[in-house]
Motif scaffolding. Sequence first.
Motif, PDB file in Angstrom:
ATOM      1  N   GLY A  25       0.840  -1.057  -0.034  1.00 54.71           N
ATOM      2  CA  GLY A  25       0.016   0.018  -0.014  1.00 54.71           C
ATOM      3  C   GLY A  25       1.023   1.236  -0.137  1.00 54.71           C
ATOM      4  N   VAL A  26       1.918   1.122   0.589  1.00 54.64           N
ATOM      5  CA  VAL A  26       2.806   2.463   0.870  1.00 54.64           C
ATOM      6  C   VAL A  26       3.430   2.702  -0.523  1.00 54.64           C
ATOM      7  N   SER A  27       3.756   1.663  -1.043  1.00 54.17           N
ATOM      8  CA  SER A  27       4.554   1.877  -2.612  1.00 54.17           C
ATOM      9  C   SER A  27       3.501   2.222  -3.632  1.00 54.17           C
ATOM     10  N   PHE A  28       2.168   1.726  -3.486  1.00 53.44           N
ATOM     11  CA  PHE A  28       1.095   2.134  -4.417  1.00 53.44           C
ATOM     12  C   PHE A  28       0.822   3.591  -4.233  1.00 53.44           C
ATOM     13  N   ALA A  29       0.606   4.077  -2.949  1.00 54.20           N
ATOM     14  CA  ALA A  29       0.269   5.438  -2.733  1.00 54.20           C
ATOM     15  C   ALA A  29       1.299   6.507  -2.981  1.00 54.20           C
ATOM     16  N   ASP A  30       2.560   5.806  -2.802  1.00 53.99           N
ATOM     17  CA  ASP A  30       3.673   6.877  -2.943  1.00 53.99           C
ATOM     18  C   ASP A  30       3.833   7.020  -4.399  1.00 53.99           C
TER      19      ASP A  30
END
Length: 158
Positions: A61-66
């Motif tokens: 989720g962090v990589s997707f949102a970033d």
Amino acid sequence: MKQSLGLLEVSGLALAISCADVMAKAASITLVGLEKTNGSGWMVIKIIGDVASVQAAISTGVSFADQRDGLVAHKVISRPGDGILSHSITPESESESEPAPAPTPVVPHEEIPEDHAAPEAPQDAELISCNLCLDPACPRQKGEPRSLCLHSGKRGEA
């Protein structure tokens, strides 16, 4: 196996829903809820599961949102204290698990036209054996082939 709590804060509802979808597909987690924070349109995604699954889901989720320039903050609490997990998920899960019944409209007696007859529904559910035709005389039982219905082959005819 101890549960783990994961929090991901992103900017915007659409990104929050997309991140929750990606995280649920990436690991075996349970989505506890999406919560709107105060100001700036930020949303918090709360997930629970075993430690490795939550860490994998949060990193996804962090990589997707970033990539979409919407990451605000993230945190994984590996084995939270006894009161933390139950306190953070209890109010939301109780309110979402039981949807409120739809209100039934109240129509005053004067507004119902006299020539309007309500469709007659069978009064006793035990008498009806066929769930296709709702005819009490039909020998077909629920779950049996449709060809056993009295009205089989008569559908669509006027």
